[in-house]
Design an enzyme around this catalytic site. Structure first.
Site, mmCIF file in Angstrom:
data_model
loop_
_atom_site.group_PDB
_atom_site.id
_atom_site.type_symbol
_atom_site.label_atom_id
_atom_site.label_comp_id
_atom_site.label_asym_id
_atom_site.label_seq_id
_atom_site.Cartn_x
_atom_site.Cartn_y
_atom_site.Cartn_z
ATOM 1 N N ASN A 45 -1.414 -10.944 33.882
ATOM 2 C CA ASN A 45 0.288 -10.522 33.609
ATOM 3 C C ASN A 45 0.521 -11.747 32.540
ATOM 4 O O ASN A 45 -0.009 -12.784 32.604
ATOM 5 C CB ASN A 45 0.788 -10.440 34.880
ATOM 6 C CG ASN A 45 0.749 -11.717 35.977
ATOM 7 O OD1 ASN A 45 -0.459 -12.012 35.958
ATOM 8 N ND2 ASN A 45 1.635 -12.092 36.524
ATOM 9 N N ILE A 46 1.618 -11.280 31.775
ATOM 10 C CA ILE A 46 2.081 -12.219 30.836
ATOM 11 C C ILE A 46 3.562 -12.330 30.947
ATOM 12 O O ILE A 46 4.344 -11.411 30.646
ATOM 13 C CB ILE A 46 1.517 -12.186 29.375
ATOM 14 C CG1 ILE A 46 0.001 -11.626 29.078
ATOM 15 C CG2 ILE A 46 2.173 -12.885 28.187
ATOM 16 C CD1 ILE A 46 -0.407 -11.007 28.064
ATOM 17 N N GLU A 47 3.931 -13.589 31.699
ATOM 18 C CA GLU A 47 5.515 -13.517 31.990
ATOM 19 C C GLU A 47 6.045 -14.066 30.588
ATOM 20 O O GLU A 47 5.598 -14.488 29.806
ATOM 21 C CB GLU A 47 5.588 -14.319 33.041
ATOM 22 C CG GLU A 47 5.093 -13.498 34.529
ATOM 23 C CD GLU A 47 5.263 -14.511 35.747
ATOM 24 O OE1 GLU A 47 5.624 -15.629 35.550
ATOM 25 O OE2 GLU A 47 5.200 -13.589 36.671
ATOM 26 N N CYS A 56 2.815 -6.538 32.644
ATOM 27 C CA CYS A 56 2.034 -6.503 34.034
ATOM 28 C C CYS A 56 0.434 -6.437 33.280
ATOM 29 O O CYS A 56 0.152 -6.236 32.362
ATOM 30 C CB CYS A 56 2.141 -5.254 34.780
ATOM 31 S SG CYS A 56 3.571 -5.308 35.552
ATOM 32 N N GLU A 58 -1.959 -4.774 34.466
ATOM 33 C CA GLU A 58 -2.405 -3.469 34.067
ATOM 34 C C GLU A 58 -2.076 -2.914 32.749
ATOM 35 O O GLU A 58 -3.136 -2.435 32.093
ATOM 36 C CB GLU A 58 -2.037 -2.571 35.358
ATOM 37 C CG GLU A 58 -2.313 -2.594 36.572
ATOM 38 C CD GLU A 58 -1.244 -3.598 37.211
ATOM 39 O OE1 GLU A 58 -0.788 -4.474 36.674
ATOM 40 O OE2 GLU A 58 -1.092 -3.357 38.574
ATOM 41 N N CYS A 94 2.724 -1.721 39.804
ATOM 42 C CA CYS A 94 4.130 -1.271 39.781
ATOM 43 C C CYS A 94 4.270 0.197 39.352
ATOM 44 O O CYS A 94 3.527 0.921 38.772
ATOM 45 C CB CYS A 94 5.184 -2.279 39.189
ATOM 46 S SG CYS A 94 4.981 -2.007 37.277
ATOM 47 N N CYS A 97 3.454 0.680 35.440
ATOM 48 C CA CYS A 97 2.209 0.855 35.299
ATOM 49 C C CYS A 97 1.401 1.914 35.679
ATOM 50 O O CYS A 97 0.514 2.565 35.128
ATOM 51 C CB CYS A 97 1.357 -0.410 35.798
ATOM 52 S SG CYS A 97 1.777 -2.028 35.006
HETATM 53 N N1 THU Z 1 2.749 -7.734 38.012
HETATM 54 C C1 THU Z 1 1.634 -7.186 37.530
HETATM 55 O O1 THU Z 1 0.996 -7.990 36.467
HETATM 56 N N2 THU Z 1 1.319 -6.009 38.037
HETATM 57 C C2 THU Z 1 1.930 -5.220 38.647
HETATM 58 O O2 THU Z 1 1.671 -4.174 38.965
HETATM 59 C C3 THU Z 1 3.025 -5.622 39.574
HETATM 60 C C4 THU Z 1 3.865 -6.942 38.898
HETATM 61 C C5 THU Z 1 3.095 -9.068 37.496
HETATM 62 C C6 THU Z 1 4.277 -9.218 36.967
HETATM 63 C C7 THU Z 1 5.009 -10.487 37.035
HETATM 64 O O3 THU Z 1 4.370 -11.355 36.238
HETATM 65 C C8 THU Z 1 4.498 -10.860 38.557
HETATM 66 O O4 THU Z 1 3.328 -9.913 38.976
HETATM 67 C C9 THU Z 1 5.483 -10.710 39.527
HETATM 68 O O5 THU Z 1 6.160 -9.513 39.625
#
Ligand code: THU
Length: 139
Positions: A45-47, A56, A58, A94, A97
């Protein structure tokens, strides 16, 4: 997919989790997917400070594969948990995804959610996104 192949994909997902950029939530996710031609793509995941621009794990992995011309995903392993600890729970994709996996997953795609290489669960695309919307509807 053999048990060993599943374990290798989970291991790759755990490895990808180390590359996650999550300074805001501190929730690190790693994904690794297997394409029909046997290639493996990893993503974390890359915020983003704006939160909404976050991607996300995925989708990072899927977009890396698709941008490389690999559009058929046979399996994807996902691992997630708080920074500084091993995954304590299964990290389910999520909704966004799931929809992206619906686009590029093969009909028999396997989703593996894993805490580690021996503790994991498997699901099919239909279980993940029942009555999903897909390109076949747009004719
Ligand atoms: N996140 C994912 O990488 N994949 C998901 O399917 C659910 C959420 C990440 C997004 C965010 O960086 C962190 O989890 C918290 O929501």
């Amino acid at each position: 997919m053999s048990g060993r192949e599943k374990q290798e994909l989970i291991q790759k997902a755990l490895e990808a989790r180390q590359m996650a950029y999550a300074p805001y939530s501190h929730y690190l996710v790693g994904a690794a997917l297997l394409t029909e031609d046997g290639s493996v793509y990893q993503g974390g995941n890359i915020e983003n400070a704006s939160y909404g621009a976050t991607n996300c794990a995925e989708r990072t992995a899927v977009f890396k594969a698709v941008s490389d011309g690999k559009r058929r995903i046979k399996a994807i392993a996902v691992t997630g948990g708080m920074e500084g600890a091993d995954p304590a729970d299964y990290a389910f994709p999520c909704g966004i995804c799931r929809q992206v996996l619906r686009e590029f997953g093969t009909g028999d795609m396997t989703l593996i959610v894993a805490k580690n290489v021996t503790d994991y669960r498997e699901f099919g695309l239909e279980e993940l996104l029942p009555f999903g919307f897909g390109g076949e509807s747009i004719k």
